[in-house]
Write a protein that holds these residues in place. Structure first.
Motif, PDB file in Angstrom:
ATOM      1  N   MET A 118       0.835  -1.220   0.025  1.00  0.00           N
ATOM      2  CA  MET A 118      -0.041   0.035  -0.108  1.00  0.00           C
ATOM      3  C   MET A 118       0.822   1.145  -0.052  1.00  0.00           C
ATOM      4  O   MET A 118       0.435   2.252  -0.581  1.00  0.00           O
ATOM      5  CB  MET A 118      -1.035   0.133   1.390  1.00  0.00           C
ATOM      6  N   SER A 119       2.090   1.271   0.618  1.00  0.00           N
ATOM      7  CA  SER A 119       2.955   2.221   0.639  1.00  0.00           C
ATOM      8  C   SER A 119       3.482   2.635  -0.827  1.00  0.00           C
ATOM      9  O   SER A 119       3.664   3.487  -1.050  1.00  0.00           O
ATOM     10  CB  SER A 119       4.075   2.021   1.498  1.00  0.00           C
ATOM     11  N   GLU A 160       4.340   4.754  16.314  1.00  0.00           N
ATOM     12  CA  GLU A 160       5.130   4.794  17.387  1.00  0.00           C
ATOM     13  C   GLU A 160       6.106   3.982  17.320  1.00  0.00           C
ATOM     14  O   GLU A 160       7.230   3.790  18.228  1.00  0.00           O
ATOM     15  CB  GLU A 160       4.370   4.649  18.955  1.00  0.00           C
ATOM     16  N   ASP A 161       6.156   2.886  16.374  1.00  0.00           N
ATOM     17  CA  ASP A 161       7.193   2.007  16.336  1.00  0.00           C
ATOM     18  C   ASP A 161       8.334   2.166  15.119  1.00  0.00           C
ATOM     19  O   ASP A 161       7.922   2.226  13.974  1.00  0.00           O
ATOM     20  CB  ASP A 161       6.608   0.741  15.949  1.00  0.00           C
ATOM     21  N   PRO A 162       9.435   2.046  15.549  1.00  0.00           N
ATOM     22  CA  PRO A 162      10.582   2.447  14.363  1.00  0.00           C
ATOM     23  C   PRO A 162      10.730   1.325  13.351  1.00  0.00           C
ATOM     24  O   PRO A 162      10.982   1.819  12.310  1.00  0.00           O
ATOM     25  CB  PRO A 162      11.955   2.676  15.366  1.00  0.00           C
ATOM     26  N   TYR A 163      10.258   0.093  13.837  1.00  0.00           N
ATOM     27  CA  TYR A 163      10.276  -1.049  12.768  1.00  0.00           C
ATOM     28  C   TYR A 163       9.476  -0.884  11.618  1.00  0.00           C
ATOM     29  O   TYR A 163       9.518  -0.654  10.601  1.00  0.00           O
ATOM     30  CB  TYR A 163      10.447  -2.276  13.480  1.00  0.00           C
ATOM     31  N   LEU A 164       8.039  -0.541  12.245  1.00  0.00           N
ATOM     32  CA  LEU A 164       6.940  -0.409  11.558  1.00  0.00           C
ATOM     33  C   LEU A 164       7.176   0.836  10.308  1.00  0.00           C
ATOM     34  O   LEU A 164       6.993   0.775   9.164  1.00  0.00           O
ATOM     35  CB  LEU A 164       5.639  -0.183  12.098  1.00  0.00           C
ATOM     36  N   VAL A 169       8.144   3.357   5.053  1.00  0.00           N
ATOM     37  CA  VAL A 169       8.277   4.744   4.601  1.00  0.00           C
ATOM     38  C   VAL A 169       9.263   4.130   3.174  1.00  0.00           C
ATOM     39  O   VAL A 169       9.233   4.932   2.313  1.00  0.00           O
ATOM     40  CB  VAL A 169       9.294   5.589   5.411  1.00  0.00           C
ATOM     41  N   VAL A 170       9.995   3.138   3.257  1.00  0.00           N
ATOM     42  CA  VAL A 170      10.818   2.696   2.164  1.00  0.00           C
ATOM     43  C   VAL A 170      10.271   2.845   1.011  1.00  0.00           C
ATOM     44  O   VAL A 170      10.469   3.318  -0.263  1.00  0.00           O
ATOM     45  CB  VAL A 170      11.775   1.759   2.584  1.00  0.00           C
ATOM     46  N   PRO A 171       9.046   1.764   0.583  1.00  0.00           N
ATOM     47  CA  PRO A 171       8.315   1.900  -0.541  1.00  0.00           C
ATOM     48  C   PRO A 171       7.565   3.105  -0.886  1.00  0.00           C
ATOM     49  O   PRO A 171       7.544   3.446  -2.319  1.00  0.00           O
ATOM     50  CB  PRO A 171       7.230   0.796  -0.233  1.00  0.00           C
ATOM     51  N   TYR A 172       7.424   4.048  -0.074  1.00  0.00           N
ATOM     52  CA  TYR A 172       6.817   5.094  -0.288  1.00  0.00           C
ATOM     53  C   TYR A 172       7.808   6.127  -1.030  1.00  0.00           C
ATOM     54  O   TYR A 172       7.320   6.797  -2.267  1.00  0.00           O
ATOM     55  CB  TYR A 172       6.190   5.798   1.021  1.00  0.00           C
ATOM     56  N   ILE A 173       8.903   6.018  -0.632  1.00  0.00           N
ATOM     57  CA  ILE A 173       9.870   6.866  -1.267  1.00  0.00           C
ATOM     58  C   ILE A 173      10.249   6.406  -2.909  1.00  0.00           C
ATOM     59  O   ILE A 173      10.371   7.068  -3.493  1.00  0.00           O
ATOM     60  CB  ILE A 173      11.279   6.761  -0.209  1.00  0.00           C
ATOM     61  N   VAL A 221      17.011   6.551   4.058  1.00  0.00           N
ATOM     62  CA  VAL A 221      18.319   6.932   3.437  1.00  0.00           C
ATOM     63  C   VAL A 221      18.894   5.690   2.903  1.00  0.00           C
ATOM     64  O   VAL A 221      19.251   5.752   1.779  1.00  0.00           O
ATOM     65  CB  VAL A 221      19.513   7.793   4.293  1.00  0.00           C
ATOM     66  N   THR A 222      19.386   4.868   3.601  1.00  0.00           N
ATOM     67  CA  THR A 222      19.991   3.850   3.023  1.00  0.00           C
ATOM     68  C   THR A 222      19.397   2.917   2.471  1.00  0.00           C
ATOM     69  O   THR A 222      19.786   2.144   1.499  1.00  0.00           O
ATOM     70  CB  THR A 222      20.665   3.194   4.426  1.00  0.00           C
ATOM     71  N   GLU A 223      18.078   2.438   2.664  1.00  0.00           N
ATOM     72  CA  GLU A 223      17.015   1.632   1.753  1.00  0.00           C
ATOM     73  C   GLU A 223      16.217   2.247   0.917  1.00  0.00           C
ATOM     74  O   GLU A 223      16.098   1.749  -0.340  1.00  0.00           O
ATOM     75  CB  GLU A 223      16.101   0.788   2.987  1.00  0.00           C
ATOM     76  N   GLY A 224      15.545   3.425   1.428  1.00  0.00           N
ATOM     77  CA  GLY A 224      14.944   4.084   0.350  1.00  0.00           C
ATOM     78  C   GLY A 224      15.626   4.957  -0.523  1.00  0.00           C
ATOM     79  O   GLY A 224      15.087   5.326  -1.676  1.00  0.00           O
ATOM     80  N   GLY A 225      16.832   5.422   0.062  1.00  0.00           N
ATOM     81  CA  GLY A 225      17.577   6.214  -1.105  1.00  0.00           C
ATOM     82  C   GLY A 225      16.851   7.683  -1.393  1.00  0.00           C
ATOM     83  O   GLY A 225      16.869   8.213  -2.376  1.00  0.00           O
TER      84      GLY A 225
END
Ligand code: BGC
Length: 748
Positions: A118-119, A160-164, A169-173, A221-225
């Motif tokens: 969905m992202s 609230e969760d850093p992993y989630l 965020v990565v696929p959105y980017i 940064v490192t995965e989404g670029g």
């Protein structure tokens, strides 16, 4: 002969093309490596032109290098739709008639889908809208961690969760940037409240910084670029985040090797030398500090404008930092505005509306469903009478809330969505206002066009709703917060955790008048629900954008089987939240200085980490969300009992749809380190997967985790560490519903 003539003509053309190609300056030659083009462009630029790259020339654009044909850079908010055009130098509307957009659901809703696909859909779709509107930088998404339910801007973030947040965020980017439009991931970092957002100085230990507040940015940064990052308004270690040595130079640019540009939040720059030295690249919105808004040539007075030139001309500074900033901005322009391969984008297309509806459908969370009051169905030979109550059933929510405010082509209200879905089952729908909240429907000159004024007293409104409720088969109360100041809105925090505008009184009264009560809470934040046990059906509906009413109706009438899960905890009361319980919110004013210090004393125990570890039962737990079918998560197994520091382990668990309709369950993997020399949360999310299952179908879900999932950040050695010993893998469908636990050992 004829042929020879053609051959000569052909050779002539090839020669002309070759001459043309070789006469093309390197920086304009798309065939050359980007880094080469950057150096070439840089070598041609005057000092003035370099400085011109570093700061705004209007509210949302920077200059580029006109003489060299390097185009302007246009930015836009973000993050839920493309902001309408404003005047060159003012926040007010430019008055265009072709800048209406599709509003996508707010990012809290996206996070609640727990579905990276969905992202990706979201990113692709909003990226197409940005591209069509000729924007190069989308100011979003936001990934600040949800620390307190009072933060006015939580609706723009991913929970609230850093992993989630990192996974979402990565696929959105990637989706946005596939359109040749940069994301600007914001607000880096520690911008966890709006109250005193420019003057709050956060103190947080390194472990908490690295474990809780940075991972989503790091993944971006490192995965989404991501090609850009936005500095936050607040201070950290007594330096503003927009020019902060540790956040920008040490972590972002050095540790994470970020090669993009750091953009200031609008008005977030405060000092020329710090801006030069501490990692800021591009300055926007510095209307503060004596530069009167819109005054002539104010842009030349920006911190990274004339004051910077003066320092260089006086010999006080060289051009090392300047060239680095220019390289980053040129790289950004080559990736976006000068990218010849970017697609053309599209605006308000059917596929964007479909995307908005799908994401809304998947993100809505069914919080409570006693006696299976939902979905509303037509019983044989009946025509259910439905009463809808509440301002949020009719209020447009895409206007307001601050910089994310939009001008939409259309927005379906909950009442309209419910009406059209009700028609399909032959149900009748009536409406009562119930309460008057905020009738204002204007932001920066965009108006909702709604007249919501109602001069009746709270008592009269409640009496009307209660009277009508007595004759209804179902009562659907649609309330919650809205996008006005002190609600879910930029620039201010909520004043209290409870629902505003006497809504609790309305709900209590309705619950006495009709047992078939459903509450639809429209908000980007948790709210107090003192009436929870008296209301059989509760839906968390977020801000859903253009298709809001349709998505809500899809869930209420069962067209869609809900599968959303909460991306943050709902504490019972405010004091059950770590940031409030340990108490420094909203900060402590410094003597004689306009700075508010706030230490994040709860440390790593944010959200469910706090509830679990302190054994404080929430109203609704992180990860919670019901379905119209039922699922069973079976016994988990591991592929090995022991692992080493360089190993990984695979945990597998069966999940079955035990009900009679298709549905989706989110299988959640939490890891626990029961014995450790440092405090560890009871458990932490380290994997999840949304599984679609037909009735009776079983699937096995596997998670492979390595040492990362077992580690904590050790501040002393500045390294991630995992202590040998026993670990537990806990599998469930909510942080408070663990179905199966397996143990394994990390060897020395
Ligand atoms: C907000 C940013 C936004 C910018 C431009 C600021 O006030 O904090 O999130 O992108 O304005 O509108």
């Amino acid at each position: 002969m004829k042929n020879l003539g053609l051959i000569v003509f052909g050779i002539g053309i090839m020669w002309a093309n070759a001459m043309q190609a070789s006469s093309l300056p390197v920086y304009l030659d798309n065939g050359r490596p980007v880094e080469e083009r950057i150096e070439d462009a840089l070598s041609r630029m005057t000092l003035q032109e370099k400085i011109g790259l570093l700061h705004a020339q209007s509210k949302f654009s920077s200059r580029g290098v006109p003489r060299l044909g390097i185009p302007e850079l246009w930015t836009t908010d973000g993050p839920h739709g493309i902001r309408p055009e404003v005047l060159w130098d003012e926040w007010n509307q430019a008055g265009w008639s072709n800048d209406s957009c599709v509003a996508f659901p707010a990012l809290t809703c996206l996070a609640a889908t727990w579905n990276p696909a969905m992202s990706s859909l979201y990113g692709h779709s909003i990226g197409e809208e940005a591209r069509y509107r000729n924007k190069s930088v989308l100011l979003g998404p936001g990934v600040n961690i949800y620390r307190t339910p009072l933060n006015g801007r939580n609706f723009e973030y991913m929970g609230e969760d850093p992993y989630l947040a990192a996974r979402m965020v990565v696929p959105y980017i990637k989706g946005v940037q596939s359109n040749g439009v940069a994301t600007c991931v914001k607000h880096y970092a520690l911008n966890n409240q709006e109250y005193n957002r420019h003057t709050t100085n956060v103190t947080v230990d390194d472990r908490t910084l690295y474990e809780i507040y940075l991972p989503a940015f790091k993944a971006a940064v490192t995965e989404g670029g991501t090609w850009t990052i936005m500095g936050a308004y607040n201070l950290y270690n007594n330096e503003h985040a927009c020019h902060n040595q540790k956040l920008l130079n040490d972590i972002l640019k050095k540790e994470w090797q970020f090669d993009g540009a750091v953009i200031s939040d609008w008005g977030g720059t405060h000092d020329t030398m710090q801006a030069i030295k501490n990692g800021l690249d591009l300055e926007f919105g510095s209307w503060t500090n004596g530069l009167s808004e819109g005054s002539k040539n104010a842009y030349d007075s920006y911190y990274l404008a004339d004051p910077y030139i003066k320092l260089i001309n006086s010999g006080a500074l060289g051009t090392t930092e300047l060239d680095d900033k220019c390289r980053r901005i040129l790289r950004l322009i080559f990736r976006t505005a000068m990218n010849p391969n970017r697609p053309f984008g599209s605006l308000c297309s059917d596929s964007h509306y479909e995307a908005a509806r799908r994401i809304g459908d998947e993100g809505i969370v069914l919080l409570r469903n006693e006696g299976e009051i939902l979905p509303i169905k037509k019983a044989e030979g009946t025509a259910p009478r439905i009463l809808v109550v509440g301002e949020n059933a009719i209020k447009m929510m895409t206007v307001g809330g601050g910089s994310s405010s939009l001008k939409v082509q259309r927005e379906v209200s909950p009442l309209d969505g419910i009406r059209s879905a009700a028609k399909e089952i032959g149900a009748t729908v009536e409406y009562a206002r119930g309460y008057v909240g905020d009738v204002n429907g204007e932001y920066n000159g965009v108006t909702s066009g709604q007249n919501l004024k109602d001069s009746r007293s709270a008592k009269e409104l409640i009496a009307e709703a209660v009277n009508m409720a007595r004759d209804a088969d179902y009562v659907i109360f649609v309330g919650g917060l809205n996008k006005s100041n002190h609600q879910d809105c930029e620039g201010s925090d909520r004043k209290s955790y409870s629902l505003p505008y006497h809504q609790n009184d309305v709900i209590e009264a309705l619950s006495k008048a009709n047992r078939n009560l459903i509450v639809v809470n429209v908000s980007g934040n948790a709210v107090e629900m003192p009436w929870v046990k008296k209301v059989p059906g509760i839906i968390q509906a977020w801000y859903l954008g253009s298709e809001a009413g349709n998505s809500i109706a899809d869930v209420i009438f069962g067209k869609v089987n809900p599968s959303g899960k909460l991306p943050f905890s709902f504490p019972l009361s405010l004091n059950d939240n770590g940031a409030h319980s340990m108490g420094q919110y909203p900060g402590i004013k410094r003597n004689k200085e306009n700075v508010w210090d706030e230490e994040y004393r709860e440390g790593i125990l944010v959200g469910y980490r706090w509830h679990d570890t302190k054994r404080i039962k929430p109203l609704f737990a992180f990860g919670h969300g019901l379905s119209y079918t039922s699922f069973m998560i079976g016994d988990a197994s591991v592929d090995k009992k022991e692992i080493t520091q360089s190993d990984s382990i695979t945990i597998t668990v069966p999940v079955t749809n035990t009900g009679v309709i298709p549905g989706a369950e989110v299988v959640q993997l939490y890891i626990a380190d029961p014995v450790c020399s440092v405090t560890r949360p009871t458990k932490e999310l380290k994997g999840f997967e949304k599984v679609y299952l037909q009735p009776g179908e079983t699937r096995h879900v596997s998670f492979t985790v390595g040492i990362d999932a077992l580690s904590y950040f050790d501040s002393d050695s500045h390294q991630w560490k995992a202590e040998p010993g026993e670990f537990k893998a806990m599998l469930g469908n909510s942080s408070d519903k663990i179905a199966s636990t397996v143990s394994f050992v990390l060897k020395k």
